[in-house]
Motif scaffolding. Structure first.
Motif, PDB file in Angstrom:
ATOM      1  N   ILE A 148      72.109  87.119  26.931  1.00  0.00           N
ATOM      2  CA  ILE A 148      71.453  88.200  26.200  1.00  0.00           C
ATOM      3  C   ILE A 148      69.927  88.130  26.250  1.00  0.00           C
ATOM      4  O   ILE A 148      69.252  89.042  25.775  1.00  0.00           O
ATOM      5  N   TRP A 150      70.510  90.698  14.284  1.00  0.00           N
ATOM      6  CA  TRP A 150      71.266  89.862  15.204  1.00  0.00           C
ATOM      7  C   TRP A 150      70.363  88.711  15.636  1.00  0.00           C
ATOM      8  O   TRP A 150      69.143  88.766  15.424  1.00  0.00           O
ATOM      9  N   ASP A 200      69.797  85.311  18.752  1.00  0.00           N
ATOM     10  CA  ASP A 200      70.269  84.648  19.969  1.00  0.00           C
ATOM     11  C   ASP A 200      69.957  83.160  19.903  1.00  0.00           C
ATOM     12  O   ASP A 200      69.176  82.704  19.072  1.00  0.00           O
ATOM     13  N   MET A 204      74.231  85.518  19.478  1.00  0.00           N
ATOM     14  CA  MET A 204      74.586  85.731  20.881  1.00  0.00           C
ATOM     15  C   MET A 204      73.953  84.649  21.747  1.00  0.00           C
ATOM     16  O   MET A 204      72.848  84.174  21.452  1.00  0.00           O
ATOM     17  N   ASN A 207      80.056  89.214  20.866  1.00  0.00           N
ATOM     18  CA  ASN A 207      78.988  89.752  20.019  1.00  0.00           C
ATOM     19  C   ASN A 207      78.010  90.586  20.840  1.00  0.00           C
ATOM     20  O   ASN A 207      77.552  91.644  20.382  1.00  0.00           O
ATOM     21  N   ALA A 208      77.680  90.133  22.041  1.00  0.00           N
ATOM     22  CA  ALA A 208      76.771  90.896  22.903  1.00  0.00           C
ATOM     23  C   ALA A 208      77.382  92.230  23.296  1.00  0.00           C
ATOM     24  O   ALA A 208      76.700  93.264  23.306  1.00  0.00           O
TER      25      ALA A 208
END
Length: 273
Positions: free
Chosen positions: A7, A199, A201, A227, A261-262
């Motif tokens: 991501i 969100w 990462d 992610m 999730n991505a």
């Protein structure tokens, strides 16, 4: 082997990649592993079951914005033609004269969000110049931020600044990269945990903390909101996956973070690889 969506990737044209990688390493005072080209990034895919990418670049001045976005759109299209489930995000700069027109153009190019790197762009996340951009993006496109730094001269992207933006634009969907704050994770815990439109990462985080601390923070932020990302060219794929494998996560949590999730975040549920 679980499918992987990376991501968080940056690539540069081959002619300038070496210089860009050198500049990145000097800015962050660390060694950069990758070559910085899409060719090198994608060459790692098969061995690591990487099936998709989010590609973006940073516009360091207003004059670069349109060229950056044309380049990312073309590269994302090439990556899809190569068989990857790839998406591009537009770059934007705080001094660009017409946010609305460029967002419209980015959509026509097939770009699905906006990337801002406040530290490299030299702008606070809550700078007044960016308010109109957030207003235009709210409910329309997500914005992806580099968040955090423990150096006092680089507090442009602190989690508390992002929290102020989210309070003003409650429907703005954002990614707070690097588990919510590169080397400043206590601020992620304080200001970002529990916010519904945020969100995260794993990029540029797993190598800077113990597996125990990373697992704890991921669970705190939400395994349904985190992610996997390499921050290529900062790190290559195999090393980041090895670090991820050390985390004490269930198989379902691993699948969510590495792929599911991505796909949800980017609305790719109806696409196949």
């Amino acid at each position: 082997m679980l499918k992987v969506f990376d991501i968080h990737t940056h690539t540069y044209p081959e002619a300038i990649a070496a210089r860009a990688v050198d500049s990145l390493g000097k800015f962050y005072e660390f060694d950069v592993e990758g070559e910085g080209t899409y060719t090198h990034l994608s060459s790692q895919a098969a061995a690591n079951n990487v099936c998709g990418y989010l590609l973006f670049s940073v516009a360091t001045n207003a004059h670069q914005v349109e060229k950056v976005n044309d380049s990312i759109a073309a590269l994302a299209a090439k990556s899809r033609a190569d068989g990857f489930l790839t998406v591009g995000f537009a770059g934007m700069h705080q001094d660009f004269p017409n946010f609305a027109a460029e967002i419209d153009r980015a959509e026509r190019l097939g770009l699905c969000g906006v990337k801002i790197h406040p530290d490299i762009q030299g702008v606070n996340i809550d700078d007044v110049r960016l308010m109109r951009l957030y207003e235009l993006l709210e409910g329309r496109m997500p914005v992806y931020f580099h968040i955090g730094d423990n150096r006092p001269e680089y507090q442009f992207s602190s989690a508390d600044r992002l929290a102020r933006v989210l309070e003003r634009f409650p429907k703005l969907e954002v990614v707070a990269a690097h588990l919510g704050g590169y080397k400043s994770w206590e601020n992620a815990e304080k200001y970002l945990v529990g916010r519904p439109n945020v969100w995260y990462d794993t990029s540029s985080a797993l190598w800077a903390m113990t597996p125990e601390r990373a697992t704890e923070l991921i669970r705190m932020l939400g395994t349904d909101r985190v992610m996997f990302g390499t921050d290529y060219p900062v790190k290559n794929t195999a090393g980041e996956l090895a670090r991820f494998d050390r985390l004490d996560l269930s198989e379902a949590e691993r699948q969510a973070i590495l792929w599911d999730n991505a796909v949800r975040f980017l609305h790719l549920e109806d696409k196949d690889v």
